[in-house]
Design a protein around this motif. Structure first.
Motif, PDB file in Angstrom:
ATOM      1  N   UNK A  33       4.870   5.882 -11.225  1.00 52.70           N
ATOM      2  CA  UNK A  33       4.670   5.455 -10.342  1.00 52.70           C
ATOM      3  C   UNK A  33       4.757   6.631  -9.100  1.00 52.70           C
ATOM      4  N   UNK A  34       4.582   6.535  -8.310  1.00 53.90           N
ATOM      5  CA  UNK A  34       4.957   7.904  -6.916  1.00 53.90           C
ATOM      6  C   UNK A  34       4.584   6.606  -5.372  1.00 53.90           C
TER       7      UNK A  34
ATOM      8  N   UNK B   7       0.795  -0.844  -0.052  1.00 53.77           N
ATOM      9  CA  UNK B   7      -0.177  -0.288  -0.135  1.00 53.77           C
ATOM     10  C   UNK B   7       0.947   1.328   0.018  1.00 53.77           C
ATOM     11  N   UNK B   8       1.896   1.051  -0.372  1.00 54.04           N
ATOM     12  CA  UNK B   8       3.113   2.324  -0.781  1.00 54.04           C
ATOM     13  C   UNK B   8       3.131   3.317  -1.706  1.00 54.04           C
ATOM     14  N   UNK B   9       3.279   1.939  -2.741  1.00 51.33           N
ATOM     15  CA  UNK B   9       3.438   2.583  -3.930  1.00 51.33           C
ATOM     16  C   UNK B   9       2.603   2.294  -4.907  1.00 51.33           C
ATOM     17  N   UNK B  10       2.166   3.808  -5.922  1.00 51.50           N
ATOM     18  CA  UNK B  10       1.271   3.275  -6.726  1.00 51.50           C
ATOM     19  C   UNK B  10       2.149   3.389  -8.038  1.00 51.50           C
ATOM     20  N   UNK B  11       1.694   2.240  -8.742  1.00 50.49           N
ATOM     21  CA  UNK B  11       2.462   2.050 -10.420  1.00 50.49           C
ATOM     22  C   UNK B  11       0.391   1.804 -11.877  1.00 50.49           C
ATOM     23  N   UNK B  12       1.713   2.155 -12.308  1.00 51.13           N
ATOM     24  CA  UNK B  12       0.452   1.814 -13.742  1.00 51.13           C
ATOM     25  C   UNK B  12       1.546   1.769 -15.299  1.00 51.13           C
ATOM     26  N   UNK B  13       1.187   1.565 -15.816  1.00 51.31           N
ATOM     27  CA  UNK B  13       1.384   1.627 -17.554  1.00 51.31           C
ATOM     28  C   UNK B  13       1.116   1.400 -18.465  1.00 51.31           C
ATOM     29  N   UNK B  14       1.646   1.716 -19.957  1.00 49.79           N
ATOM     30  CA  UNK B  14       1.264   0.760 -20.820  1.00 49.79           C
ATOM     31  C   UNK B  14       2.214   0.208 -21.820  1.00 49.79           C
ATOM     32  N   UNK B  15       2.462  -0.634 -22.576  1.00 47.10           N
ATOM     33  CA  UNK B  15       3.597  -0.666 -23.623  1.00 47.10           C
ATOM     34  C   UNK B  15       3.069  -1.436 -24.924  1.00 47.10           C
ATOM     35  N   UNK B  16       3.877  -1.959 -26.021  1.00 52.41           N
ATOM     36  CA  UNK B  16       3.135  -2.239 -26.462  1.00 52.41           C
ATOM     37  C   UNK B  16       4.169  -2.461 -28.347  1.00 52.41           C
ATOM     38  N   UNK B  17       3.929  -3.193 -29.607  1.00 52.04           N
ATOM     39  CA  UNK B  17       4.687  -2.737 -30.136  1.00 52.04           C
ATOM     40  C   UNK B  17       4.129  -2.391 -30.970  1.00 52.04           C
ATOM     41  N   UNK B  18       4.561  -1.958 -31.974  1.00 51.19           N
ATOM     42  CA  UNK B  18       4.450  -1.577 -34.214  1.00 51.19           C
ATOM     43  C   UNK B  18       4.346  -3.265 -34.888  1.00 51.19           C
ATOM     44  N   UNK B  19       4.821  -3.765 -34.334  1.00 53.36           N
ATOM     45  CA  UNK B  19       4.713  -5.259 -35.256  1.00 53.36           C
ATOM     46  C   UNK B  19       4.031  -6.254 -34.057  1.00 53.36           C
ATOM     47  N   UNK B  20       3.516  -6.281 -35.043  1.00 56.33           N
ATOM     48  CA  UNK B  20       1.853  -7.167 -35.006  1.00 56.33           C
ATOM     49  C   UNK B  20       1.994  -8.706 -35.101  1.00 56.33           C
TER      50      UNK B  20
END
Length: 473
Positions: free
Chosen positions: A198-199, A165-178
């Motif tokens: 993150x925070x 309950x100390x850190x907030x984390x999120x994100x997004x990722x990916x590739x153009x190579x389908x």
């Protein structure tokens, strides 16, 4: 009780802001991660945090033809993907919006862009007007031919608290190579991008948000871009011809604003990585009037400080067509580019005129006519002593790999002094910068290149409030 929160949205462009069809991955080219952090107390009086998300996975999966939740049943569905994307941004903006003064705000924008252009398809307009097909050239990569302008696969990790309950984390990722499959993120000849945020919520004083970026090119996708943008909360952001949403509540205007940020570049992205310490985007017509969405007469204006020490000054006495006609010093004095003794050629990577400029001073190089829906004008700067009075780097290597820094940039004063084309005899345009961003453009790499950087404390300061207009840190 509401203590904190974060709003982040993302978008994936093709060349010329052609949106294209939704990606066949776990997400769409446009989505958001917006939440409030709720605070309560346990039986011992210690704080307990929980994340209240404002955008659902179903919201992010919405694509052309899908009705927006809450819309009237009589509303006709939007089946054109290029029209659906801006409508989706407005919908997500409503979901994320925070009431504030002097205006509500919505989210930080993560922009990912694929520089491939299929010139034979004539999808992109030429300086805002319909284009004709022409043979592929080395200036515009399209490895593999038709289909090179595809949207990326995109995966989203919703922001969450860690087990402690100390850190907030999120994100997004990916590739153009389908066809990347399980090779994603494993290296090799596969494009990759990611942004994580993150925070530490339990830190003394609350801590601040940090955005960690990664970008890698591949042989099929040698020209990729990734930026974190503070866009205006209403109106056209830099490079757009329709209403957008963002973080900046009061649009900064030259000469009266500054930008603070902390930047650590961990990998540079190779010699063709045009890493922008600050990229300013605006729009006004050549006669000085504000843009109104008419792509035939609107002009996107960009100024970008490149801090990659491998980037040369194409502007030089033997190539004045690559230089702006004038340089204005901080004290207001001006020097023409033909003055070989006084003009600071090394301060400029390149300048290019708008393709629809009727009276551009010759000789000139015209900007790429296809990268935006309308014509564009670009002024790319390099570290040089003349920029030191504005707080910018003065020598190669400053702020680069191994030299993390906190910057306070007098962006308003510098942008007021920069040369931008205008038709002779017309009243000066108001230089209102609707987009301010940091990130890199890896420009046609000849091998797989990787860039990595962390950005934090990104604040736009305007004199009316004497405080940050981006206050979610």
């Amino acid at each position: 009780m509401r203590r904190d929160g974060l709003r982040v949205a993302w978008e994936a462009w093709n060349f010329c802001n052609e949106v294209g069809r939704e990606a066949p991955g776990m997400g769409s080219p446009r989505g958001a991660d917006c939440f409030d952090l709720e605070t309560s107390s346990d039986e011992h009086g210690q704080p307990v945090y929980s994340v209240a998300h404002l955008v659902t996975d179903a919201d992010n999966r919405l694509g052309a033809g899908d009705p927006f939740p809450g819309s009237s049943p009589s509303t006709a569905p939007i089946t054109d993907a290029d029209l659906y994307a801006p409508a989706k941004e407005l919908y997500l903006g409503d979901r994320c919006q925070v009431a504030d003064s002097p205006a509500p705000w919505q989210f930080w924008m993560v922009m990912l862009k694929n520089g491939n252009l299929d010139t034979t398809a004539a999808i992109c307009p030429e300086n805002g007007r319909p284009a004709r097909p022409f043979p592929q050239t080395s200036r515009f990569p399209c490895p593999g031919g038709a289909g090179c302008m595809n949207q990326p696969l995109l995966f989203h990790n919703r922001t969450a608290l860690d087990d402690a309950g100390r850190w907030l984390r999120g994100g997004m990722f990916g590739t153009y190579d389908l066809d990347a499959g399980n090779r994603l993120g494993a290296g090799g000849d596969v494009s990759f991008y990611s942004v994580t945020w993150e925070k530490e919520v339990a830190a003394s004083g609350g801590g601040g948000w940090a955005f960690h970026h990664k970008l890698r090119t591949s042989s099929k996708y040698p020209w990729l871009m990734l930026y974190l943008r503070s866009d205006a909360t209403r109106g056209f952001s830099g490079g757009y011809h329709y209403d957008t949403r963002g973080m900046t509540k009061r649009v900064p205007e030259s000469p009266d604003f500054k930008v603070r940020l902390t930047l650590e570049v961990k990998q540079g992205g190779g010699r063709n990585s045009q890493f922008y310490l600050m990229d300013m985007g605006s729009c006004w017509k050549n006669d000085g009037r504000a843009c109104d969405g008419d792509t035939a007469t609107d002009v996107t204006r960009y100024s970008e400080m490149i801090i990659n020490p491998s980037t040369p000054a194409w502007c030089r006495p033997s190539r004045i067509d690559q230089c702006p006609p004038w340089h204005t010093f901080r004290n207001g004095s001006r020097v023409h580019r033909t003055d070989g003794a006084r003009f600071p050629y090394g301060a400029y990577h390149v300048y290019c005129s708008p393709g629809n400029a009727a009276r551009a001073e010759k000789p000139t190089t015209y900007c790429d006519p296809y990268s935006n829906p309308q014509a564009q004008e670009i002024l790319q700067l390099l570290p040089h002593p003349v920029w030191g009075e504005f707080g910018y780097p003065t020598a190669k290597g400053q702020g680069w790999v191994g030299d993390p820094r906190a910057w306070e940039l007098d962006v308003g004063a510098m942008s007021h002094a920069l040369y931008f084309y205008q038709d002779p005899g017309t009243p000066p345009a108001r230089r209102r910068w609707t987009s301010l961003d940091v990130g890199t453009e890896i420009y046609i790499s000849d091998k797989a290149e990787a860039a990595e950087w962390t950005l934090s404390g990104f604040d736009v300061l305007v004199p009316e409030q004497q405080q940050a207009s981006n206050s979610c840190w």
